[in-house]
Motif scaffolding. Structure first.
Motif, PDB file in Angstrom:
ATOM      1  N   UNK A 413       0.847  -1.197   0.000  1.00  0.00           N
ATOM      2  CA  UNK A 413       0.000   0.000   0.000  1.00  0.00           C
ATOM      3  C   UNK A 413       0.882   1.247   0.000  1.00  0.00           C
ATOM      4  N   UNK A 414       0.640   2.163  -0.933  1.00  0.00           N
ATOM      5  CA  UNK A 414       1.456   3.367  -1.055  1.00  0.00           C
ATOM      6  C   UNK A 414       0.981   4.440  -0.090  1.00  0.00           C
ATOM      7  N   UNK A 415      -0.314   4.771  -0.148  1.00  0.00           N
ATOM      8  CA  UNK A 415      -0.889   5.799   0.714  1.00  0.00           C
ATOM      9  C   UNK A 415      -2.047   5.209   1.524  1.00  0.00           C
ATOM     10  N   UNK A 416      -2.205   5.700   2.750  1.00  0.00           N
ATOM     11  CA  UNK A 416      -3.266   5.191   3.617  1.00  0.00           C
ATOM     12  C   UNK A 416      -4.166   6.335   4.093  1.00  0.00           C
ATOM     13  N   UNK A 417      -5.336   5.961   4.595  1.00  0.00           N
ATOM     14  CA  UNK A 417      -6.242   6.932   5.203  1.00  0.00           C
ATOM     15  C   UNK A 417      -7.144   6.210   6.183  1.00  0.00           C
ATOM     16  N   UNK A 418      -7.984   6.959   6.840  1.00  0.00           N
ATOM     17  CA  UNK A 418      -9.073   6.412   7.657  1.00  0.00           C
ATOM     18  C   UNK A 418     -10.345   7.081   7.167  1.00  0.00           C
ATOM     19  N   UNK A 419     -11.234   6.303   6.593  1.00  0.00           N
ATOM     20  CA  UNK A 419     -12.497   6.854   6.091  1.00  0.00           C
ATOM     21  C   UNK A 419     -13.282   7.518   7.218  1.00  0.00           C
ATOM     22  N   UNK A 420     -13.219   6.928   8.414  1.00  0.00           N
ATOM     23  CA  UNK A 420     -13.940   7.476   9.559  1.00  0.00           C
ATOM     24  C   UNK A 420     -13.353   8.807  10.028  1.00  0.00           C
TER      25      UNK A 420
END
Length: 485
Positions: A413-420
């Motif tokens: 995975x290159x970039x991550x986030x948290x949808x919440x």
């Protein structure tokens, strides 16, 4: 000191720290030691139950969603790995830990001087939501005081929003004098209020799309347990479109259907246990009203709205997660938001792990619209679609900050986030204003907040009465009095 506090919290975790806080708050409210102790135990048991269910269900739903992605051939560069990584990173940052200590002090002071009607310390764990944005700001600006100031400002405006919707939340979810107050799940009150006249103009308020209607018209197929199984089959089929002719595919589809049905069935039971942690405290708040404010059942609600001394206990979002309209609308939004993520022009975010958090994210909308599932879905589609753009913009910042403070990025995975945490249009706008370091933009956010607070302080009764009348325009469901457990 900050490192010691971090060590304590990391060692014991939310399932121990939160019950201790509940116990202390209960004693401060002069609740009996026995009741205070049971409230603390119920809080710990509820949080543990939530953790077990979500931990078991997350890998299952994540696998199905990834298969849906592979079936479409669409690959988005920013992947949602859940809110847990963000919460862990905040306790590794100086700004985050500073807010954890001084933010708690500010919450006590604000409540003591009457600036807010929300007692936030009872929801200590959700302070990580404010800590996340301060941590991101510090990663971008390297300005400690500006970043800490941002966390404090987000606390202030969240308390104002929480107070605005508190009467509706308390009334709908059936927990007297209580309200949710987490930053990441509070801003949805804005579209719920602003867009409601539009939905009424379109006649959505007359559509009886409620849990009660499902149960009445669909019989056994309208029960949350059965609806979970049906939705599970639909989502499972979407995740196995290329292999529906195989036995293994149907094995996964039916297993997922049972798993989702279990979540829809068990979560309300755990929610009932968790709510017992707050009910005695909320009742004690109610008992402290003067005798001349006691009313008959018919006018109790309006008298409560007019009560200038009324205040609310901040409770965890888990209290409302298992409510039928909340969990049904949340589960329906899962495949909808995945589809939108694929077709939304310019979107770079793939919601995955935090999809199971959608019921948390829509509680304010559910309360304000009195469980009108059609309105909840429409509000969610619009607001969370804007949130996908916010999350896409913040992808590189979030990834850099999370990895900088010691959280490992999953392989491949290159970039991550948290949808919440990050799919928050209003929070993202405030963040953009503050990291610009431009006094004009920062000042504008402060001015808007102050105007809103003055309006809330001088017109709170009128605002609550308006929201009450607005919710009553929705047909067919009275929330707490007609919950289907």
């Amino acid at each position: 000191m900050l490192e010691f506090i971090n060590h304590i919290f990391q060692t014991f975790g939310a399932t121990v720290v939160v019950p201790i806080m509940i116990f202390i708050v209960a004693l401060c409210l002069r609740v009996s030691i026995k009741t205070a102790m049971m409230s603390a135990f119920y809080a710990g048991v509820g949080l543990t139950g939530f953790s077990w269910i979500i931990s078991a269900f997350t890998p299952i739903v994540t696998k199905i969603i990834k298969q849906m992605v592979n079936n479409t051939g669409i690959h988005l560069p920013i992947v949602d790995i859940g809110w847990q990584a963000g919460s862990l990173a905040t306790f590794g940052s100086t700004v985050g830990l500073s807010f954890f200590v001084f933010g708690l002090i500010l919450e006590l002071v604000l409540f003591a001087i009457g600036w807010t009607k929300i007692f936030m310390p009872s929801n200590l764990w959700n302070n990580f939501g404010f800590m996340v944005w301060g941590t991101l700001a510090y990663y971008v600006t390297h300005n400690f005081w500006l970043s800490l100031g941002l966390s404090f400002f987000m606390l202030l405006y969240t308390l104002a929003l929480a107070e605005t919707q508190a009467d509706r939340w308390s009334n709908y979810f059936g927990v007297k004098n209580a309200s949710v107050c987490s930053l990441h799940n509070m801003e949805q009150a804005v579209p719920a209020i602003l867009l409601d006249p539009l939905w009424n103009l379109l006649g959505f308020n007359k559509v009886k799309m409620t849990p009660e209607t499902f149960k009445t018209k669909l019989g056994v197929f309208g029960e949350p347990t059965t609806l979970g199984a049906i939705l599970g089959v639909i989502i499972g089929v979407l995740g196995n479109l290329k292999s529906l002719n195989t036995l293994s595919a149907w094995g996964q589809i039916l297993s997922f259907a049972i798993a989702l049905s279990a979540v829809m069935t068990i979560f309300p039971l755990v929610t009932d246990v968790f709510s017992k942690a707050f009910s005695p405290l909320a009742e004690e708040i109610d008992n402290k009203r003067s005798k001349d404010e006691v009313a008959t059942d018919g006018d109790a609600e309006e008298l409560a709205i007019k009560d200038k001394k009324r205040w609310f206990l901040a409770v965890d979002d888990g209290v409302g997660y298992g409510e039928p309209a909340t969990i049904i609308a949340g589960i329906i939004l899962i495949p909808i938001m995945v589809l939108i993520a694929f077709i939304l022009p310019g979107n770079k975010t793939l919601p995955v792990v935090d999809l199971i958090s959608i019921p948390f994210m829509i509680e304010s909308i559910v309360a304000i619209t009195r469980g009108n599932i059609l309105k909840v879905i429409c509000n969610g589609v619009i607001w969370f679609s804007l949130g996908l753009y916010a999350s896409s913009w913040l992808g590189s910042v979030y990834t850099g900050a999370i990895s900088h403070y010691g959280v490992a990025i999953p392989a491949g995975i290159v970039l991550i986030t948290s949808f919440n945490l990050m799919a928050r249009p209003l929070n993202a706008l405030i963040f953009a204003a503050w990291i610009s370091k431009n006094p004009v933009w920062i000042g504008l956010t402060i001015i808007v907040y102050l105007v809103f607070v003055v309006l809330l302080r001088t017109r709170r009764e009128q605002i609550w009465l308006y929201l009450k009348k607005m919710s009553e325009k929705n047909a067919g469901f009275n929330g707490s009095t007609e919950k289907i457990m």
